[in-house]
Design a protein around this motif. Structure first.
Motif, short mmCIF file in Angstrom:
data_model
loop_
_atom_site.label_atom_id
_atom_site.label_comp_id
_atom_site.label_asym_id
_atom_site.label_seq_id
_atom_site.Cartn_x
_atom_site.Cartn_y
_atom_site.Cartn_z
N GLY A 159 0.78 -1.23 0.00
CA GLY A 159 0.00 0.00 0.00
C GLY A 159 0.81 1.28 0.00
O GLY A 159 0.28 2.35 0.29
N THR A 160 2.10 1.19 -0.34
CA THR A 160 2.97 2.37 -0.32
C THR A 160 2.96 3.06 -1.69
O THR A 160 3.27 2.42 -2.70
N PRO A 161 2.63 4.34 -1.76
CA PRO A 161 2.70 5.06 -3.04
C PRO A 161 4.16 5.30 -3.43
O PRO A 161 5.00 5.62 -2.58
N VAL A 162 4.47 5.11 -4.70
CA VAL A 162 5.86 5.16 -5.16
C VAL A 162 5.98 6.09 -6.35
O VAL A 162 5.14 6.09 -7.25
N TRP A 163 7.03 6.89 -6.35
CA TRP A 163 7.40 7.68 -7.52
C TRP A 163 8.70 7.11 -8.06
O TRP A 163 9.71 7.05 -7.34
N THR A 164 8.71 6.64 -9.31
CA THR A 164 9.87 5.97 -9.88
C THR A 164 10.58 6.87 -10.87
O THR A 164 9.95 7.49 -11.72
N LEU A 165 11.89 6.92 -10.77
CA LEU A 165 12.70 7.80 -11.59
C LEU A 165 13.91 7.06 -12.14
O LEU A 165 14.47 6.19 -11.47
N LEU A 166 14.33 7.42 -13.35
CA LEU A 166 15.54 6.87 -13.95
C LEU A 166 16.47 8.03 -14.27
O LEU A 166 16.13 8.91 -15.06
#
Length: 260
Positions: free
Chosen positions: A54-61
């Motif tokens: 249930g953890t919101p994640v922002w993914t970046l490269l």
């Protein structure tokens, strides 16, 4: 709660110390070959584990704007796209107090957060250039080529702990392909019978494995035990595999309805 080893200290820490608080997963994947692809794959599984809790994640490269081949190979392996960023500093400032998890090759220097190290890939001479549909030997592009199911390569890269080098050769790909085909056929067969809940003991073992420093090999061991357990109802086996596949991303239910 998922705990991950911070390579800078050697100690496990909560991946998301604030429950359901925004977590930034930032990927540092220099180059275009198999090593970079494995870093992206580990990050993808990490994101899946966080989202299952249930953890919101922002993914970046970082530095991903000019690596179309690597992105194409990642997409072929079922790795969800990461947002491009030229560097970590401005991004981190924009997110305030968000937890930062940096997924990177060993020895990478990061300014903040937790360092999740990923060991390299030993691509042997016996590995086909178009391994499981993805060119892993051409370091210039790591592009998608015609060939077998790319999920075979995904499984082969997931078969070892992320902090240990993984060997990629014809034998490893053959074993992964055999396992993937067998499991998909079994899931399709189990799906014909009435569904049963995932046994709580199995659910607990699966979660304990991936919450313990993202121990994917232990998740795979549990699935092998389920496959061979004659006392477990087929419907429970099906639901167990479908549940674990939310983390693994191997499309284990893909052949449902395709077998006579």
């Amino acid at each position: 709660m998922l705990r991950i080893t911070d390579a800078r200290t050697g100690h496990p820490v909560p991946a998301a110390p604030v429950r359901r608080g925004l977590t930034r997963v930032e990927v540092h994947a220099p180059g275009q070959g198999a090593d970079a692809l494995r870093v992206l794959l580990v990050a993808d599984v990490l994101v899946r584990a966080l989202e299952l809790d249930g953890t919101p994640v922002w993914t970046l490269l970082t530095g991903g704007q000019e690596r179309a081949g690597l992105r194409a190979a990642a997409a072929a392996l079922g790795i969800r796209p990461f947002e491009d960023t030229g560097g970590a500093g401005d991004t981190a400032a924009g997110l305030g107090g968000a937890q930062a998890l940096h997924v990177a090759p060993a020895g990478t220097d990061v300014a903040d957060g937790v360092l999740v190290e990923v060991a390299g890939v030993d691509v042997e001479d016996g590995a086909p250039a178009g391994a499981a549909g993805v060119d892993v030997q051409d370091g210039a592009r790591a592009g998608v080529v015609d060939g077998d199911d790319p999920a075979t390569l995904r499984l082969a890269l997931l078969s070892g702990r992320r902090d240990a080098p993984v060997r990629l050769d014809a034998a490893a790909l053959g074993e992964a392909g055999d396992t993937l085909g067998r499991w998909r056929r079994a899931v399709a067969d189990w799906a014909r019978l009435p569904s049963r809940p995932v046994p709580e003991a199995l659910r607990g073992r699966l979660r304990a494995a991936w919450e313990d420093d993202l121990d994917v090999p232990e998740v795979l061991r549990v699935l092998r035990e389920v496959e061979e357990d004659p006392d477990l109802p087929p419907g429970a086996r099906f639901e167990t595999y479908a549940y674990a596949d939310r983390l693994l991303g191997l499309e284990l239910t893909r052949e449902i309805g395709t077998h006579a």
